[in-house]
Scaffold this motif. Sequence first.
Motif, mmCIF file in Angstrom:
data_model
loop_
_atom_site.group_PDB
_atom_site.id
_atom_site.type_symbol
_atom_site.label_atom_id
_atom_site.label_comp_id
_atom_site.label_asym_id
_atom_site.label_seq_id
_atom_site.Cartn_x
_atom_site.Cartn_y
_atom_site.Cartn_z
ATOM 1 N N ALA A 28 -47.287 34.899 -74.439
ATOM 2 C CA ALA A 28 -47.094 34.686 -75.872
ATOM 3 C C ALA A 28 -47.318 35.972 -76.655
ATOM 4 O O ALA A 28 -46.583 36.280 -77.598
ATOM 5 C CB ALA A 28 -48.041 33.596 -76.373
ATOM 6 N N LEU A 29 -48.326 36.731 -76.262
ATOM 7 C CA LEU A 29 -48.630 37.970 -76.965
ATOM 8 C C LEU A 29 -47.515 39.000 -76.774
ATOM 9 O O LEU A 29 -47.157 39.712 -77.710
ATOM 10 C CB LEU A 29 -49.965 38.532 -76.476
ATOM 11 C CG LEU A 29 -51.202 37.714 -76.850
ATOM 12 C CD1 LEU A 29 -52.438 38.273 -76.156
ATOM 13 C CD2 LEU A 29 -51.419 37.683 -78.360
ATOM 14 N N ASP B 31 -45.950 33.568 -82.275
ATOM 15 C CA ASP B 31 -47.054 33.367 -83.216
ATOM 16 C C ASP B 31 -47.590 31.937 -83.185
ATOM 17 O O ASP B 31 -48.794 31.722 -83.345
ATOM 18 C CB ASP B 31 -46.597 33.710 -84.638
ATOM 19 C CG ASP B 31 -46.294 35.187 -84.811
ATOM 20 O OD1 ASP B 31 -46.788 35.981 -83.976
ATOM 21 O OD2 ASP B 31 -45.561 35.555 -85.742
ATOM 22 N N ARG B 32 -46.703 30.969 -83.009
ATOM 23 C CA ARG B 32 -47.163 29.567 -83.012
ATOM 24 C C ARG B 32 -48.057 29.274 -81.820
ATOM 25 O O ARG B 32 -49.037 28.517 -81.935
ATOM 26 C CB ARG B 32 -45.966 28.624 -83.015
ATOM 27 C CG ARG B 32 -45.244 28.553 -84.367
ATOM 28 C CD ARG B 32 -44.213 27.440 -84.362
ATOM 29 N NE ARG B 32 -43.120 27.748 -83.451
ATOM 30 C CZ ARG B 32 -42.390 26.831 -82.808
ATOM 31 N NH1 ARG B 32 -42.678 25.553 -82.950
ATOM 32 N NH2 ARG B 32 -41.392 27.201 -82.020
ATOM 33 N N VAL B 33 -47.733 29.850 -80.677
ATOM 34 C CA VAL B 33 -48.567 29.640 -79.490
ATOM 35 C C VAL B 33 -49.931 30.294 -79.689
ATOM 36 O O VAL B 33 -50.974 29.702 -79.383
ATOM 37 C CB VAL B 33 -47.873 30.210 -78.234
ATOM 38 C CG1 VAL B 33 -48.784 30.068 -77.013
ATOM 39 C CG2 VAL B 33 -46.549 29.496 -77.991
ATOM 40 N N ASN C 261 -55.721 29.836 -81.017
ATOM 41 C CA ASN C 261 -56.846 30.181 -81.894
ATOM 42 C C ASN C 261 -57.466 28.937 -82.522
ATOM 43 O O ASN C 261 -58.688 28.844 -82.678
ATOM 44 C CB ASN C 261 -56.387 31.143 -82.985
ATOM 45 C CG ASN C 261 -56.242 32.571 -82.494
ATOM 46 O OD1 ASN C 261 -56.897 32.964 -81.532
ATOM 47 N ND2 ASN C 261 -55.391 33.347 -83.145
ATOM 48 N N ASP C 262 -56.619 27.973 -82.917
ATOM 49 C CA ASP C 262 -57.131 26.733 -83.495
ATOM 50 C C ASP C 262 -57.965 25.960 -82.477
ATOM 51 O O ASP C 262 -58.994 25.376 -82.818
ATOM 52 C CB ASP C 262 -55.974 25.854 -83.975
ATOM 53 C CG ASP C 262 -55.282 26.414 -85.202
ATOM 54 O OD1 ASP C 262 -55.874 27.301 -85.862
ATOM 55 O OD2 ASP C 262 -54.149 25.990 -85.496
ATOM 56 N N LYS D 128 -57.337 38.880 -80.605
ATOM 57 C CA LYS D 128 -56.691 39.908 -81.430
ATOM 58 C C LYS D 128 -56.761 41.265 -80.728
ATOM 59 O O LYS D 128 -55.777 42.023 -80.714
ATOM 60 C CB LYS D 128 -57.394 39.998 -82.786
ATOM 61 C CG LYS D 128 -56.919 41.146 -83.682
ATOM 62 C CD LYS D 128 -55.453 41.039 -84.052
ATOM 63 C CE LYS D 128 -55.055 42.025 -85.144
ATOM 64 N NZ LYS D 128 -55.299 43.438 -84.750
ATOM 65 N N ASP D 129 -57.910 41.585 -80.137
ATOM 66 C CA ASP D 129 -58.034 42.832 -79.390
ATOM 67 C C ASP D 129 -57.062 42.852 -78.213
ATOM 68 O O ASP D 129 -56.412 43.862 -77.938
ATOM 69 C CB ASP D 129 -59.464 43.009 -78.875
ATOM 70 C CG ASP D 129 -60.446 43.331 -79.989
ATOM 71 O OD1 ASP D 129 -59.997 43.674 -81.100
ATOM 72 O OD2 ASP D 129 -61.667 43.242 -79.745
ATOM 73 N N LEU D 130 -56.971 41.721 -77.516
ATOM 74 C CA LEU D 130 -56.054 41.627 -76.385
ATOM 75 C C LEU D 130 -54.614 41.811 -76.841
ATOM 76 O O LEU D 130 -53.824 42.496 -76.179
ATOM 77 C CB LEU D 130 -56.223 40.278 -75.680
ATOM 78 C CG LEU D 130 -55.301 39.994 -74.492
ATOM 79 C CD1 LEU D 130 -55.478 41.064 -73.404
ATOM 80 C CD2 LEU D 130 -55.574 38.601 -73.927
ATOM 81 N N ALA D 131 -54.282 41.228 -77.991
ATOM 82 C CA ALA D 131 -52.926 41.382 -78.535
ATOM 83 C C ALA D 131 -52.622 42.845 -78.820
ATOM 84 O O ALA D 131 -51.504 43.327 -78.561
ATOM 85 C CB ALA D 131 -52.774 40.550 -79.808
#
Length: 217
Positions: free
Chosen positions: A134-135, A140-142, A147-148, A158-161
């Motif tokens: 996904a990243l 973004d939806r995944v 995250n939810d 976020k760091d991984l992204a």
Amino acid sequence: MALITLNQKLNRLRDTAASTQANHREWVASIRADERLSSTGKNAELAKRYLSASRTLRDLDRQEREALETTRAELERKIFGQFSNDPSAIIAYRDAQDRATALTEKDQSKALAMMHTAKLAGDTTLQAALISRALSAGWDRVVSQYNDDNPTAAGTLKDLADVIHFQTDPDVQFNATSAYSLIKPQELGRHTDAALERIAAEEQPNEGQMWGGALTA
């Protein structure tokens, strides 16, 4: 902290690469201007210096790639935990990666459904493979759904992204390639490294013939 350390290392590698490129340009100019060398001798010195600088830059490039991969693995372990080294677990991880990478960039809805099923089943292996896909695909939806479902992992994700973006974005990769590339002196033509090794050995300057100052280091 992981990205701060990574950025510091990458900056050091890039600075060393820039110095290597600059030093190489100085060597090329000095060799071309040295009237004590024959054409063969100049080509030998150019080949020797080019090969040396190229090896240095390739090693720096390798270190950057390894630093990125190591940081990515650390972040993935932080999010998903340490995967078992059991042979069956390794097979399951490879299968999950195959399933995730088989998804095209148009398959975000399918990935969402797979992520939901993996969450219900407690399949962290498939979740890890899907979120990595996904990243890199920009789903973004995944990412938002993950995250939810896992709010405490948002910062690490976020760091991984950021790391995956650095590894896969074409513009970023172009800059990385440029940082560790070296322009071959035109006198050396299109010779392979093996041919340049032979050229470098053709004629060596006499003792004390080469230049003084910083370039002798």
